[in-house]
Design a protein around this motif. Sequence first.
Motif, mmCIF file in Angstrom:
data_model
loop_
_atom_site.group_PDB
_atom_site.id
_atom_site.type_symbol
_atom_site.label_atom_id
_atom_site.label_comp_id
_atom_site.label_asym_id
_atom_site.label_seq_id
_atom_site.Cartn_x
_atom_site.Cartn_y
_atom_site.Cartn_z
ATOM 1 N N PHE A 23 55.766 17.685 51.907
ATOM 2 C CA PHE A 23 57.051 18.354 51.709
ATOM 3 C C PHE A 23 56.908 19.839 51.432
ATOM 4 N N ALA A 24 55.717 20.297 51.131
ATOM 5 C CA ALA A 24 55.456 21.721 50.894
ATOM 6 C C ALA A 24 53.991 21.995 51.233
ATOM 7 N N ASP A 25 53.666 23.256 51.369
ATOM 8 C CA ASP A 25 52.289 23.647 51.654
ATOM 9 C C ASP A 25 51.493 23.652 50.354
ATOM 10 N N TYR A 26 50.448 22.869 50.307
ATOM 11 C CA TYR A 26 49.657 22.772 49.091
ATOM 12 C C TYR A 26 48.917 24.067 48.765
ATOM 13 N N GLN A 27 48.683 24.923 49.752
ATOM 14 C CA GLN A 27 47.923 26.142 49.515
ATOM 15 C C GLN A 27 48.661 27.113 48.604
ATOM 16 N N VAL A 28 49.978 27.088 48.639
ATOM 17 C CA VAL A 28 50.753 27.950 47.754
ATOM 18 C C VAL A 28 50.561 27.506 46.306
ATOM 19 N N PHE A 29 50.567 26.198 46.082
ATOM 20 C CA PHE A 29 50.341 25.679 44.737
ATOM 21 C C PHE A 29 48.899 25.912 44.301
ATOM 22 N N LEU A 30 47.968 25.864 45.245
ATOM 23 C CA LEU A 30 46.575 26.163 44.926
ATOM 24 C C LEU A 30 46.418 27.617 44.493
ATOM 25 N N LEU A 31 47.108 28.516 45.163
ATOM 26 C CA LEU A 31 47.057 29.931 44.781
ATOM 27 C C LEU A 31 47.640 30.137 43.383
ATOM 28 N N ALA A 32 48.753 29.478 43.086
ATOM 29 C CA ALA A 32 49.345 29.572 41.748
ATOM 30 C C ALA A 32 48.398 28.999 40.696
ATOM 31 N N PHE A 33 47.728 27.898 41.027
ATOM 32 C CA PHE A 33 46.745 27.311 40.123
ATOM 33 C C PHE A 33 45.608 28.288 39.844
ATOM 34 N N LEU A 34 45.108 28.917 40.895
ATOM 35 C CA LEU A 34 43.998 29.856 40.735
ATOM 36 C C LEU A 34 44.412 31.097 39.949
ATOM 37 N N ILE A 35 45.625 31.563 40.122
ATOM 38 C CA ILE A 35 46.085 32.726 39.357
ATOM 39 C C ILE A 35 46.177 32.378 37.872
ATOM 40 N N GLY A 36 46.666 31.182 37.551
ATOM 41 C CA GLY A 36 46.677 30.732 36.153
ATOM 42 C C GLY A 36 45.277 30.588 35.594
ATOM 43 N N TYR A 37 44.367 30.093 36.414
ATOM 44 C CA TYR A 37 42.956 29.950 36.055
ATOM 45 C C TYR A 37 42.349 31.318 35.742
ATOM 46 N N ILE A 38 42.657 32.301 36.563
ATOM 47 C CA ILE A 38 42.147 33.660 36.354
ATOM 48 C C ILE A 38 42.670 34.217 35.032
ATOM 49 N N GLY A 39 43.954 34.020 34.773
ATOM 50 C CA GLY A 39 44.528 34.518 33.522
ATOM 51 C C GLY A 39 43.883 33.899 32.299
ATOM 52 N N ARG A 40 43.645 32.596 32.351
ATOM 53 C CA ARG A 40 43.014 31.921 31.216
ATOM 54 C C ARG A 40 41.589 32.433 30.991
ATOM 55 N N PHE A 41 40.816 32.528 32.064
ATOM 56 C CA PHE A 41 39.428 32.966 31.912
ATOM 57 C C PHE A 41 39.339 34.445 31.545
ATOM 58 N N ALA A 42 40.253 35.268 32.028
ATOM 59 C CA ALA A 42 40.251 36.688 31.653
ATOM 60 C C ALA A 42 40.551 36.850 30.173
ATOM 61 N N THR A 43 41.494 36.073 29.667
ATOM 62 C CA THR A 43 41.834 36.142 28.242
ATOM 63 C C THR A 43 40.663 35.682 27.378
ATOM 64 N N LYS A 49 33.633 37.746 25.152
ATOM 65 C CA LYS A 49 32.590 38.478 25.896
ATOM 66 C C LYS A 49 31.404 37.582 26.257
ATOM 67 N N GLU A 50 31.659 36.285 26.433
ATOM 68 C CA GLU A 50 30.606 35.362 26.829
ATOM 69 C C GLU A 50 30.519 35.308 28.358
ATOM 70 N N LYS A 51 29.295 35.193 28.858
ATOM 71 C CA LYS A 51 29.046 35.289 30.292
ATOM 72 C C LYS A 51 29.674 34.148 31.097
ATOM 73 N N GLU A 52 29.779 32.924 30.527
ATOM 74 C CA GLU A 52 30.331 31.821 31.312
ATOM 75 C C GLU A 52 31.808 32.034 31.625
ATOM 76 N N TRP A 53 32.533 32.727 30.749
ATOM 77 C CA TRP A 53 33.933 33.042 31.041
ATOM 78 C C TRP A 53 34.019 34.092 32.147
ATOM 79 N N LEU A 54 33.092 35.031 32.157
ATOM 80 C CA LEU A 54 33.054 36.045 33.210
ATOM 81 C C LEU A 54 32.734 35.403 34.554
#
Length: 79
Positions: A23-43, A49-54
């Motif tokens: 019913f929708a393109d899953y890639q758009v939801f994947l992009l939204a997931f990855l952007i949230g993932y980036i925000g969490r790891f950046a915070t 300042k631990e390397k695994e978060w970087l």
Amino acid sequence: MESVYAVLIVILVIQKLITGKAFADYQVFLLAFLIGYIGRFATKYSYTKEKEWLFGLVCGIIGSIACLINIVGKGMGWF
């Protein structure tokens, strides 16, 4: 919020496998997931300042850029 996107991605992939069309393109939801993932790891990296978060942050950025290129490429008829 990433868990909602993850569940939607799973539903869309299963629906596409069963019916041939989702019913929708899953890639758009994947992009939204990855952007949230980036925000969490950046915070987390900015506070600890631990390397695994970087490492997770860099992987998320690379993945989101690849996903965005794929979405734009399919829309423009490149792929």
